[in-house]
Design an enzyme around this catalytic site. Sequence first.
Site, short mmCIF file in Angstrom:
data_model
loop_
_atom_site.label_atom_id
_atom_site.label_comp_id
_atom_site.label_asym_id
_atom_site.label_seq_id
_atom_site.Cartn_x
_atom_site.Cartn_y
_atom_site.Cartn_z
N GLY A 14 0.78 -1.23 0.00
CA GLY A 14 0.00 0.00 0.00
C GLY A 14 0.81 1.27 0.00
N HIS A 111 0.56 1.14 -13.02
CA HIS A 111 1.25 -0.08 -13.44
C HIS A 111 2.75 0.22 -13.55
CE1 HIS A 111 1.80 -3.98 -15.30
NE2 HIS A 111 2.60 -3.38 -16.17
C1 GAR Z 1 3.22 -1.05 -7.45
O1 GAR Z 1 4.50 -1.06 -8.02
C2 GAR Z 1 2.17 -1.06 -8.55
O2 GAR Z 1 2.55 -0.33 -9.68
C3 GAR Z 1 2.05 -2.52 -8.86
O3 GAR Z 1 2.12 -3.17 -7.63
C4 GAR Z 1 2.93 -2.37 -6.73
C5 GAR Z 1 2.15 -2.15 -5.47
O4 GAR Z 1 2.92 -1.52 -4.50
N1 GAR Z 1 0.83 -2.80 -9.55
C6 GAR Z 1 0.70 -3.70 -10.52
O5 GAR Z 1 1.61 -4.43 -10.87
C7 GAR Z 1 -0.67 -3.77 -11.16
N2 GAR Z 1 -0.62 -4.39 -12.45
P1 GAR Z 1 2.23 -0.76 -3.30
O6 GAR Z 1 1.26 -1.75 -2.66
O7 GAR Z 1 3.34 -0.42 -2.37
O8 GAR Z 1 1.54 0.45 -3.85
#
Ligand code: GAR
Length: 224
Positions: A14, A111
Amino acid sequence: MKRARLALLISGRGSNMAAILAAAGPDYPAEPVLVLSNRADAAGLGSAAARGVPTAVVESRAFKADRAGFEAAMEAELAKHGVEIIALAGFMRVLTADFVRRWEGRLINVHPSLLPAFPGLDTHARALAAGVRLHGCTVHLVTAGVDEGPIIAQAAVPVLPNDTEASLAARVLAEEHKLYPAALSWLAAGRVRLEAGRAVITAAEYAPDSLLNPLPRAALLSTQ
Ligand code: GAR
Protein backbone atom coordinates in the site's frame (compact mmCIF):
# COMPACT_ATOMS: atom_id res chain seq x y z
CA MET A 1 -15.11 22.41 -4.10
CA LYS A 2 -17.02 19.16 -4.22
CA ARG A 3 -14.58 16.32 -3.68
CA ALA A 4 -15.13 12.95 -5.36
CA ARG A 5 -15.55 10.15 -2.82
CA LEU A 6 -12.55 7.87 -3.43
CA ALA A 7 -11.95 4.20 -2.64
CA LEU A 8 -8.41 2.83 -2.78
CA LEU A 9 -8.19 -0.90 -3.54
CA ILE A 10 -5.08 -2.67 -2.29
CA SER A 11 -3.68 -6.18 -1.89
CA GLY A 12 -0.44 -5.60 -0.01
CA ARG A 13 2.08 -2.97 1.06
CA GLY A 14 0.00 0.00 0.00
CA SER A 15 2.78 2.50 -0.61
CA ASN A 16 0.90 4.07 -3.54
CA MET A 17 -2.19 4.24 -1.35
CA ALA A 18 -0.11 6.01 1.31
CA ALA A 19 1.20 8.50 -1.27
CA ILE A 20 -2.37 9.32 -2.31
CA LEU A 21 -3.55 9.63 1.29
CA ALA A 22 -0.64 11.98 1.99
CA ALA A 23 -1.56 14.12 -1.03
CA ALA A 24 -5.28 14.19 -0.28
CA GLY A 25 -5.52 17.29 1.86
CA PRO A 26 -8.63 19.50 1.89
CA ASP A 27 -7.75 21.04 -1.49
CA TYR A 28 -7.32 17.70 -3.24
CA PRO A 29 -10.27 16.95 -5.56
CA ALA A 30 -10.78 13.41 -4.21
CA GLU A 31 -11.65 12.51 -0.64
CA PRO A 32 -10.46 9.04 0.48
CA VAL A 33 -13.49 7.46 2.16
CA LEU A 34 -12.50 3.78 2.01
CA VAL A 35 -9.45 1.53 1.72
CA LEU A 36 -10.62 -1.89 0.58
CA SER A 37 -8.35 -4.94 0.49
CA ASN A 38 -8.90 -8.41 -0.91
CA ARG A 39 -6.48 -9.74 1.72
CA ALA A 40 -6.84 -9.37 5.47
CA ASP A 41 -3.05 -9.43 5.87
CA ALA A 42 -2.39 -6.45 3.57
CA ALA A 43 0.08 -4.19 5.36
CA GLY A 44 -1.56 -1.12 3.83
CA LEU A 45 -4.67 -1.64 5.96
CA GLY A 46 -2.70 -0.65 9.06
CA SER A 47 -1.33 2.53 7.57
CA ALA A 48 -4.78 3.53 6.28
CA ALA A 49 -6.33 2.99 9.71
CA ALA A 50 -3.50 4.96 11.32
CA ARG A 51 -4.49 7.88 9.10
CA GLY A 52 -8.13 7.52 10.16
CA VAL A 53 -9.40 6.24 6.81
CA PRO A 54 -12.12 3.56 7.07
CA THR A 55 -10.95 0.14 5.91
CA ALA A 56 -12.72 -3.02 4.78
CA VAL A 57 -11.67 -6.49 3.71
CA VAL A 58 -13.39 -8.70 1.15
CA GLU A 59 -11.28 -11.86 1.07
CA SER A 60 -11.00 -12.98 -2.54
CA ARG A 61 -9.86 -16.41 -1.33
CA ALA A 62 -13.23 -16.98 0.32
CA PHE A 63 -14.95 -16.69 -3.06
CA LYS A 64 -12.61 -19.05 -4.94
CA ALA A 65 -13.76 -19.02 -8.60
CA ASP A 66 -16.90 -16.99 -7.85
CA ARG A 67 -15.68 -13.68 -9.23
CA ALA A 68 -19.20 -12.27 -9.54
CA GLY A 69 -19.81 -13.03 -5.86
CA PHE A 70 -16.50 -11.44 -4.88
CA GLU A 71 -17.28 -8.31 -6.83
CA ALA A 72 -20.84 -8.13 -5.48
CA ALA A 73 -19.38 -8.12 -1.96
CA MET A 74 -16.96 -5.37 -2.99
CA GLU A 75 -19.78 -3.36 -4.58
CA ALA A 76 -21.71 -3.58 -1.30
CA GLU A 77 -18.75 -2.01 0.56
CA LEU A 78 -18.32 0.64 -2.11
CA ALA A 79 -22.02 1.51 -1.96
CA LYS A 80 -21.98 1.62 1.85
CA HIS A 81 -19.34 4.34 1.67
CA GLY A 82 -20.91 6.24 -1.22
CA VAL A 83 -17.84 5.73 -3.40
CA GLU A 84 -17.75 7.66 -6.69
CA ILE A 85 -14.25 6.92 -7.98
CA ILE A 86 -11.87 3.95 -7.52
CA ALA A 87 -8.07 3.90 -7.58
CA LEU A 88 -6.41 0.50 -7.83
CA ALA A 89 -3.18 0.68 -5.83
CA GLY A 90 -1.38 -2.63 -6.09
CA PHE A 91 -4.71 -4.48 -6.27
CA MET A 92 -3.70 -7.86 -7.64
CA ARG A 93 -7.05 -9.27 -8.77
CA VAL A 94 -8.28 -9.01 -12.32
CA LEU A 95 -11.71 -7.37 -12.40
CA THR A 96 -14.49 -8.70 -14.62
CA ALA A 97 -15.67 -6.84 -17.70
CA ASP A 98 -18.99 -6.21 -15.91
CA PHE A 99 -17.31 -4.51 -12.96
CA VAL A 100 -15.07 -2.46 -15.24
CA ARG A 101 -18.06 -1.37 -17.34
CA ARG A 102 -20.00 -0.24 -14.26
CA TRP A 103 -17.05 1.96 -13.21
CA GLU A 104 -15.99 3.07 -16.69
CA GLY A 105 -14.23 6.43 -16.57
CA ARG A 106 -14.12 6.33 -12.77
CA LEU A 107 -11.62 3.46 -12.34
CA ILE A 108 -7.89 4.15 -12.52
CA ASN A 109 -4.72 2.06 -12.07
CA VAL A 110 -0.98 2.45 -11.69
CA HIS A 111 1.25 -0.08 -13.44
CA PRO A 112 5.04 -0.44 -13.03
CA SER A 113 6.08 -0.18 -16.68
CA LEU A 114 5.81 2.14 -19.64
CA LEU A 115 2.70 0.55 -21.12
CA PRO A 116 2.03 -0.94 -23.58
CA ALA A 117 5.44 -2.49 -22.82
CA PHE A 118 5.42 -5.16 -20.11
CA PRO A 119 1.81 -5.63 -19.07
CA GLY A 120 1.27 -8.25 -16.36
CA LEU A 121 3.65 -9.34 -13.62
CA ASP A 122 7.43 -9.17 -13.01
CA THR A 123 7.77 -6.00 -15.06
CA HIS A 124 11.18 -4.98 -13.68
CA ALA A 125 12.79 -8.37 -14.29
CA ARG A 126 11.35 -8.41 -17.80
CA ALA A 127 12.62 -4.89 -18.49
CA LEU A 128 16.12 -5.94 -17.38
CA ALA A 129 15.96 -9.12 -19.46
CA ALA A 130 14.88 -7.13 -22.52
CA GLY A 131 17.77 -4.71 -22.10
CA VAL A 132 15.60 -1.61 -22.36
CA ARG A 133 17.33 1.67 -21.50
CA LEU A 134 14.18 3.37 -20.29
CA HIS A 135 11.58 1.99 -17.92
CA GLY A 136 8.94 3.62 -15.76
CA CYS A 137 5.31 3.64 -14.72
CA THR A 138 1.91 4.39 -16.18
CA VAL A 139 -1.35 5.64 -14.74
CA HIS A 140 -4.28 4.64 -16.93
CA LEU A 141 -8.03 4.31 -17.00
CA VAL A 142 -9.04 0.69 -16.53
CA THR A 143 -10.74 -1.15 -19.38
CA ALA A 144 -11.61 -4.83 -19.66
CA GLY A 145 -8.16 -5.79 -21.00
CA VAL A 146 -5.53 -6.29 -18.30
CA ASP A 147 -3.11 -3.33 -18.10
CA GLU A 148 -4.73 -1.74 -21.10
CA GLY A 149 -6.85 1.37 -21.16
CA PRO A 150 -6.26 5.02 -22.04
CA ILE A 151 -2.99 6.36 -20.65
CA ILE A 152 -3.35 9.42 -18.40
CA ALA A 153 0.31 9.94 -17.49
CA GLN A 154 3.70 8.23 -17.53
CA ALA A 155 7.05 8.80 -15.88
CA ALA A 156 10.31 7.35 -17.20
CA VAL A 157 13.51 6.39 -15.41
CA PRO A 158 16.86 5.23 -16.80
CA VAL A 159 17.90 1.59 -16.55
CA LEU A 160 21.47 1.65 -15.25
CA PRO A 161 24.14 -0.95 -16.10
CA ASN A 162 24.35 -2.39 -12.58
CA ASP A 163 20.64 -2.38 -11.86
CA THR A 164 19.04 -5.30 -10.08
CA GLU A 165 15.33 -5.98 -10.06
CA ALA A 166 15.20 -4.36 -6.59
CA SER A 167 17.12 -1.22 -7.50
CA LEU A 168 15.07 -0.69 -10.64
CA ALA A 169 11.81 -1.32 -8.80
CA ALA A 170 12.74 1.26 -6.16
CA ARG A 171 13.56 3.89 -8.82
CA VAL A 172 10.23 3.29 -10.55
CA LEU A 173 8.26 3.21 -7.30
CA ALA A 174 9.52 6.65 -6.31
CA GLU A 175 8.04 7.93 -9.58
CA GLU A 176 4.75 6.09 -9.01
CA HIS A 177 4.39 7.93 -5.71
CA LYS A 178 4.59 11.30 -7.49
CA LEU A 179 2.72 10.41 -10.67
CA TYR A 180 -0.29 8.61 -9.22
CA PRO A 181 -1.57 11.34 -6.87
CA ALA A 182 -1.21 13.88 -9.69
CA ALA A 183 -2.96 11.82 -12.37
CA LEU A 184 -5.74 10.82 -9.97
CA SER A 185 -6.33 14.46 -9.08
CA TRP A 186 -6.85 15.31 -12.77
CA LEU A 187 -9.43 12.55 -13.11
CA ALA A 188 -11.23 13.53 -9.91
CA ALA A 189 -11.31 17.16 -11.01
CA GLY A 190 -12.95 16.20 -14.31
CA ARG A 191 -9.92 17.13 -16.38
CA VAL A 192 -9.58 13.81 -18.19
CA ARG A 193 -11.63 13.30 -21.30
CA LEU A 194 -11.49 10.69 -24.02
CA GLU A 195 -10.91 11.52 -27.66
CA ALA A 196 -10.76 8.66 -30.13
CA GLY A 197 -10.00 6.27 -27.28
CA ARG A 198 -7.11 8.34 -25.92
CA ALA A 199 -7.10 10.33 -22.69
CA VAL A 200 -6.62 14.06 -23.07
CA ILE A 201 -5.86 16.22 -20.03
CA THR A 202 -7.41 19.65 -19.75
CA ALA A 203 -5.38 22.44 -18.17
CA ALA A 204 -2.95 20.21 -16.30
CA GLU A 205 -0.77 22.14 -13.90
CA TYR A 206 1.65 19.35 -13.17
CA ALA A 207 4.33 17.72 -15.26
CA PRO A 208 6.49 15.04 -13.66
CA ASP A 209 9.92 16.61 -13.27
CA SER A 210 11.60 13.26 -13.73
CA LEU A 211 10.52 12.75 -17.31
CA LEU A 212 13.68 12.32 -19.27
CA ASN A 213 12.66 14.26 -22.33
CA PRO A 214 12.29 17.91 -21.41
CA LEU A 215 9.54 18.45 -23.94
CA PRO A 216 7.07 21.26 -23.40
CA ARG A 217 4.47 20.27 -20.85
CA ALA A 218 1.76 20.42 -23.49
CA ALA A 219 3.52 17.81 -25.56
CA LEU A 220 4.02 15.51 -22.59
CA LEU A 221 0.46 15.64 -21.44
CA SER A 222 -1.53 16.28 -24.63
CA THR A 223 -2.77 19.34 -22.77
CA GLN A 224 -5.45 21.39 -24.49
C1 GAR B 1 3.22 -1.05 -7.45
O1 GAR B 1 4.50 -1.06 -8.02
C2 GAR B 1 2.17 -1.06 -8.55
O2 GAR B 1 2.55 -0.33 -9.68
C3 GAR B 1 2.05 -2.52 -8.86
O3 GAR B 1 2.12 -3.17 -7.63
C4 GAR B 1 2.93 -2.37 -6.73
C5 GAR B 1 2.15 -2.15 -5.47
O4 GAR B 1 2.92 -1.52 -4.50
N1 GAR B 1 0.83 -2.80 -9.55
C6 GAR B 1 0.70 -3.70 -10.52
O5 GAR B 1 1.61 -4.43 -10.87
C7 GAR B 1 -0.67 -3.77 -11.16
N2 GAR B 1 -0.62 -4.39 -12.45
P1 GAR B 1 2.23 -0.76 -3.30
O6 GAR B 1 1.26 -1.75 -2.66
O7 GAR B 1 3.34 -0.42 -2.37
O8 GAR B 1 1.54 0.45 -3.85
